[in-house]
Design a protein around this motif. Structure first.
Motif, PDB file in Angstrom:
ATOM      1  N   LEU A  42      -1.458  14.065  31.393  1.00  0.00           N
ATOM      2  CA  LEU A  42      -2.611  14.796  30.866  1.00  0.00           C
ATOM      3  C   LEU A  42      -3.423  13.883  29.951  1.00  0.00           C
ATOM      4  O   LEU A  42      -4.661  13.880  29.983  1.00  0.00           O
ATOM      5  N   ASP A  43      -2.695  13.111  29.087  1.00  0.00           N
ATOM      6  CA  ASP A  43      -3.366  12.165  28.217  1.00  0.00           C
ATOM      7  C   ASP A  43      -4.150  11.137  29.038  1.00  0.00           C
ATOM      8  O   ASP A  43      -5.303  10.820  28.734  1.00  0.00           O
ATOM      9  N   GLN A  44      -3.514  10.626  30.084  1.00  0.00           N
ATOM     10  CA  GLN A  44      -4.177   9.620  30.909  1.00  0.00           C
ATOM     11  C   GLN A  44      -5.406  10.187  31.600  1.00  0.00           C
ATOM     12  O   GLN A  44      -6.432   9.518  31.706  1.00  0.00           O
ATOM     13  N   ALA A  45      -5.298  11.426  32.094  1.00  0.00           N
ATOM     14  CA  ALA A  45      -6.452  12.053  32.740  1.00  0.00           C
ATOM     15  C   ALA A  45      -7.584  12.245  31.742  1.00  0.00           C
ATOM     16  O   ALA A  45      -8.762  12.057  32.066  1.00  0.00           O
ATOM     17  N   SER A  46      -7.234  12.635  30.498  1.00  0.00           N
ATOM     18  CA  SER A  46      -8.267  12.809  29.468  1.00  0.00           C
ATOM     19  C   SER A  46      -8.955  11.485  29.172  1.00  0.00           C
ATOM     20  O   SER A  46     -10.181  11.426  29.020  1.00  0.00           O
ATOM     21  N   LYS A  47      -8.160  10.397  29.080  1.00  0.00           N
ATOM     22  CA  LYS A  47      -8.754   9.091  28.829  1.00  0.00           C
ATOM     23  C   LYS A  47      -9.629   8.655  30.012  1.00  0.00           C
ATOM     24  O   LYS A  47     -10.695   8.053  29.830  1.00  0.00           O
ATOM     25  N   GLY A  48      -9.153   8.963  31.235  1.00  0.00           N
ATOM     26  CA  GLY A  48      -9.971   8.653  32.403  1.00  0.00           C
ATOM     27  C   GLY A  48     -11.282   9.417  32.384  1.00  0.00           C
ATOM     28  O   GLY A  48     -12.332   8.874  32.748  1.00  0.00           O
ATOM     29  N   TYR A  49     -11.208  10.628  31.929  1.00  0.00           N
ATOM     30  CA  TYR A  49     -12.433  11.437  31.813  1.00  0.00           C
ATOM     31  C   TYR A  49     -13.402  10.801  30.830  1.00  0.00           C
ATOM     32  O   TYR A  49     -14.602  10.691  31.089  1.00  0.00           O
ATOM     33  N   GLU A  50     -12.875  10.371  29.660  1.00  0.00           N
ATOM     34  CA  GLU A  50     -13.738   9.756  28.654  1.00  0.00           C
ATOM     35  C   GLU A  50     -14.390   8.483  29.193  1.00  0.00           C
ATOM     36  O   GLU A  50     -15.569   8.221  28.957  1.00  0.00           O
ATOM     37  N   THR A  51     -13.602   7.722  29.943  1.00  0.00           N
ATOM     38  CA  THR A  51     -14.147   6.495  30.537  1.00  0.00           C
ATOM     39  C   THR A  51     -15.253   6.822  31.532  1.00  0.00           C
ATOM     40  O   THR A  51     -16.318   6.188  31.545  1.00  0.00           O
ATOM     41  N   ALA A  52     -15.011   7.840  32.367  1.00  0.00           N
ATOM     42  CA  ALA A  52     -16.017   8.243  33.351  1.00  0.00           C
ATOM     43  C   ALA A  52     -17.281   8.739  32.664  1.00  0.00           C
ATOM     44  O   ALA A  52     -18.403   8.469  33.109  1.00  0.00           O
ATOM     45  N   LEU A  53     -17.108   9.453  31.572  1.00  0.00           N
ATOM     46  CA  LEU A  53     -18.261   9.954  30.823  1.00  0.00           C
ATOM     47  C   LEU A  53     -19.086   8.798  30.279  1.00  0.00           C
ATOM     48  O   LEU A  53     -20.323   8.791  30.372  1.00  0.00           O
ATOM     49  N   GLN A  54     -18.416   7.799  29.727  1.00  0.00           N
ATOM     50  CA  GLN A  54     -19.127   6.648  29.189  1.00  0.00           C
ATOM     51  C   GLN A  54     -19.846   5.888  30.300  1.00  0.00           C
ATOM     52  O   GLN A  54     -20.988   5.432  30.134  1.00  0.00           O
TER      53      GLN A  54
END
Length: 496
Positions: A42-54
């Motif tokens: 879940l943490d990794q998916a959240s970080k992936g989301y933040e990266t995609a957002l940026q």
């Protein structure tokens, strides 16, 4: 249509918090290493989301989409293992998966954070394309109802779970048939729902339960069409007689009326979907009297639930369950077929009926059940047994355009189809009628005639006469699919 906003920052924060919470356990003690590893994703998916957002903010939409897809795939894989891992809470994965899925398909990029409404041309096409090809995945996947997630509105209680089991077992053939029928009519029906900012899953759920996607379905009570409108309710929403054709049978018109009805009732019941569906099935007047001013009351509250008819008590969870399966088939080991539903049309090169076309088209495109139902649904005004003259234009799936040109314009198949269609049946002599032994006090009333007027439908005529039913009048006049025309003289039973 009001744009359905899918804001990014609040959901990003929610994912980060949820991921952090999951990695530290539930407060009841430490979780096992396997569960901790799954929660860590879940943490990794959240970080992936933040990266995609940026990446989206920087204008690199392609990289952003790839990063988001990777995060989604990671969640799907972890969720598959969660169900078999003791102590793992699948609901956590589902919650995050649901949000990411909506973001993935619902307008993720910074310059496009909302689903784009369809712009229809005068010919009814959308954005230069037609039908399903013009409907983006964003529009297919939006699952919000007035800002509320369907995952929050559809409670997995006993009735809904029981309905899910029915759709997956005894009703499964009906569900699959409804899905196929809907997909071919989707380009006509879904835009009407979208105008009212309503989720597609609800449209499918209602249609699956009401008619299974059979445009010409008629209930014993006189409800008609793919969404089963009663005559009076249909009239209230513009489903009138159009030159002898009952618009309740028109997929686009029925979807428009249904969407307007739900929009009206959702406003009355403060966006309570369950009460709105109950009103659609059991009558809005009755639901208003039962609910009163307390629109926050649960459909399953004993004060409401116990007053409902058994039909309505079963109807609401059945619609919700079908809508849920439409959104999440993979979660229930369900596979809907992949179909080429791009709309097209043909112009008849020789006279033919829908029945004859069905014979010569055969099982083209892998349609093992044949094309009769699809052709009927897409051409609801046509009598399927009546030959249409050359030059008539019919709506068909685009894939059938070439099939028609090859199989149905010349050669043996149209000849065979016509030979079968025009077969002469032997005449059966009627059995002699024996005189009645009961002495009648009065002579039987003779049938009378009624001349069809503008705005009439068979149902409205029967209601006006008050002494017969729809099927009786249809049989007396050999009417096919209840089609009537202005000025037509009908034989109707006389009241005694």
């Amino acid at each position: 249509m009001p744009a359905i906003r899918l804001r990014l920052l609040p959901l990003a924060a929610a994912l980060v918090l949820l991921g952090a919470c999951a990695s530290t356990g539930t407060g009841a003690g430490k979780v096992s290493p396997p569960v901790d590893a799954l929660y860590g994703q879940l943490d990794q998916a959240s970080k992936g989301y933040e990266t995609a957002l940026q990446q989206a903010r920087e204008g690199d939409n392609q990289a952003s989409q790839q990063t988001l897809t990777a995060a989604l795939d990671q969640l799907k894989g972890a969720a598959a293992h969660c169900g078999n891992t003791p102590g793992c809470d699948p609901q956590r994965f589902f919650s995050v998966f649901d949000r990411l899925l909506r973001l993935k398909n619902g307008g993720f990029f910074a310059d496009d954070d909302s689903a784009v409404p369809i712009e229809r041309t005068a010919e009814g096409s959308a954005g230069g394309k037609t039908g399903a090809a013009s409907l983006s995945e964003a529009q297919r996947s939006v699952t919000l109802l007035r800002g509320q997630q369907l995952s929050e509105l559809i409670a997995m209680n006993g009735p809904v779970k029981a309905a899910l089991e029915m759709w997956l077992t005894q009703w499964r053939p009906n569900l699959m048939e409804a899905y196929v029928n809907y997909q071919y009519m989707r380009y006509q029906m879904w835009p009407e729902y979208q105008k009212q900012d309503l989720p597609e899953a609800v449209l499918f759920g209602i249609m699956a339960k009401e008619s299974g996607g059979k445009v010409h379905a008629v209930s014993r009570s006189g409800a008609a069409g793919p969404l089963q409108f009663m005559y009076a309710t249909g009239m209230r929403f513009g489903l009138v007689n159009d030159d002898g054709f009952d618009l309740r049978y028109d997929p686009a018109a029925a979807a428009r009326a249904n969407a307007e009805y739900l929009d009206e009732q959702l406003k009355i019941f403060n966006n309570n979907l369950e009460l709105t569906l109950a009103a659609y099935n059991g009558g809005e007047g009755r639901m208003r009297r039962m609910v009163g001013d307390n629109t926050a009351v649960s459909f399953y509250d004993p004060k409401i639930y116990s007053q409902l008819s058994p039909e309505t008590r079963a109807y609401v969870p059945a619609v919700l369950a079908a809508a849920w399966l439409f959104l999440h088939p993979d979660s229930y080991n369900l596979r809907f077929p992949k179909l080429d539903v791009s709309p097209g049309n043909i112009t008849l090169k020789r006279p033919a009926s829908v029945s004859e076309l069905t014979v010569c088209l055969g099982s083209a495109g892998g349609m093992s059940n044949g094309w009769f139902r699809i052709l009927r649904n897409l051409n609801p005004r046509l009598d399927p047994q009546m030959a249409q003259p050359a030059g008539t234009r019919l709506e068909v799936p685009k894939m059938l355009e070439k099939v028609y040109a090859v199989r149905c314009t010349d050669g043996p198949w149209p000849i065979l189809a016509n030979d079968l269609h025009t077969a002469v049946l032997p005449t059966v002599a009627s059995a002699p009628v024996m005189p009645a032994t009961v002495v009648k006090t009065s002579a039987p009333a003779k049938p009378r005639s009624y001349t069809v007027r503008r705005g009439d439908t068979l149902t409205s005529i029967v209601n006006k006469l008050g002494c017969s039913d729809v099927e009786e009048v249809a049989k007396m006049n050999s009417l096919r699919h209840h089609n009537i025309s202005i000025g037509q003289s009908l034989r109707v039973p006389a009241c005694r």
